[in-house]
Each structure stands twice: as structure tokens, then as C-alpha cells.
Design an enzyme around this catalytic site. Sequence first.
Site: not given
Length: 349
Positions: A299-300, A303, A312, A315
Site C-alpha cells: 500500500h505505502e 504511494h 487514498d 479504505y
Amino acid sequence: MFSTLLRSTLAAIAISALTVSAAPGISLKVAGPESVNGVENLKVVATITNTGDQTLKILNDPRGPLSTMPADTFDITDSNGARPTFTGIKVKYSPEAAAAAGAFTVLAPGQSVHIEHNLSETYNFTTSGSGSYNFEASNLFHIVDGASKIVPLYADSEALTAKVSGNLAVARKTQSAGLNKRATFVGCSAARQTILNAAASAAQSYAASALSYLNSHTSTSTRYSTWFGTFTAARRSTVLSHFSLISGNNFASYTYDCTCTDSSYAYVYPSSFGVVYLCNAFWNAPVTGTDSRAGTLIHESSHFTRNGGTNDYTYGQSSCKSLAISNPGNAVFNADSHEYFAENNPALS
């Protein structure tokens, strides 16, 4: 009989009035100076007030005005629609995990809370320039109701208008990702370093597996459509590009910062490639599986600007599935959608 009917009618009216009066309500006001010379002085106060008749448990969403984390909480525009550049963080956050951890603000009827935000930590006005700006905070809140369900609640909001001049940006101190073959740890105990090494290895496997799947599936599939919606060659190419870049990362050489105490999972500054800040929910997550430590690193990583720069938009698995149906264009740029595609739990073909 008439008396009985009258009593019943009055009781119904009373119940109806009670139901109306018990409706939750929030107001949101942004206040600050009328003019600021230098963004280092650009501090505003968000006042959140419970305007209803029931006590509220309001989640401290890092993207909302109850949190001081430097996320994209404010919509800032001048009279021509120009916006400052967002330079803050992107966060993996779970409302369910936050609610379970008690990460909410409790406001009794009529009670207010005042939160100061230093906007110089989050926005750069160099491109948009000096001038008069409208500062409006995100007015979407989520409350935990009496049945422990998370429900959205929009606040009646009041914005601030202020002039910004002088210094238009503040340099942010950044960490550098490790350039060698071993991770760099900041504020991490030996036990947490071991946890992170395992998560990095699992994330590397997730990324490689996701890339392999995309390379071998050149048309629609259940797994692809569940997380990214209706198949098009262009959108598949976007997702393929993201995972090609992510898989090319060496998770074992990232810099991991363990000093965050927020209820979120993790966050990054998109332009600071390879630096990941781990927060409280991360340590309670499983190594692999849904909303896992390894998935959080996927996920990170998505980014990072270098990896495609996802956002985002939403969620959670349920919401991501809905996004894939309603807006596949956003789904292919949604970080949680990438995480769930990589985790593939439960497994989809």
C-alpha cells in the site's frame, strides 16, 4: 375511548419529537488570521462542535480536522481556483481498526474541541503564489454509533478567507532510504526490526506474485475485476506499470521509522522514496493476509511518486469493491485496491 386515543396520539408525537431531537449533528469552523506574512505562520484552528442531542464518538481520521497529522485535510483555493501543492503524507487507515482501538474523540451535546493545524507542514504556495485564499476543512466525519457501527456524518462547515504573502514554502527535513542491502531503522526496537524484516520479505513476494499474475493475464479475470473493475487494456497497463515498479523495489533496503503513535497503520511522504513510517495498527496486523504488514508495505510503496503515486480514495475491502464497480478509473489509482489485489485474500483466480 377518546382519552385513550388522545394519549396514544400524544405519545406518538412525543416519540417522534424525541427521534427528531436525537438526530446527530456536527458543525465545523475554520478560524485564523486575516493575513499571514510567511507560510511558517500559517496556523489555523478547526473547531468541531456537537450540535445534536446525543454524545458522539467521532473517529480521529488522519485525513480529517480532528487529526494534526499533515494529511490533505484542507481544500485551499484562490479566486481563480489555483491550489497550493500538497506536500504532506498519505496514510493507510482503517476506521474499523481505529474504532476497536478507541481512537475517537467523545463530544457531549454542545461540547466543542479546538484543533490547531500548521499548514506550512502540508502545503507549498510557491506555484499558486501570493494572494487571498479560501481555507475549507474536510467536513466528512465518521461516528461510532450505539450499535458500534461506523456511520458517516457531514458537518455544517464555515471556511476561512486569508491572505498569504512573503515566504511561500517551508523546507521539510527528510530521511533517506538506505542505499545498501540492509534496512535502516529509526526508533525501532530489536523485536520490531525482526518484525519488519519478515514483513519486507513477504511484501517482496507479494509484489513479485502480483506482477507475475498481471503478466500472465492479458484479459479480464475475477481477481482483476474485483479490485480494479471493468477491464480495459489502458487500465491494466496502469496497474501493470505500478506493480512493475513496486516489484523492482528492494523492501529490505527501505528506511523504517517506528516513532509514530497514531492509530493508523503507516504513512509516507510520496516524494521521499523508500521511507515508511509505521504506526500502531501495523504492529497488531498479521504478517500476511487481509490488511497485513506485508500488504501495508505494498500500500505505502504504491504511494511513492516513483512507483506511480496512488491516492487514498477509499479504505477497506468492501468499499474498494464498490469503487471498482462505480469508478474503475479511480480504483487503478487507489492504494488499498493495490494492497488487496496483492494480498489476494480470500484467493481469487
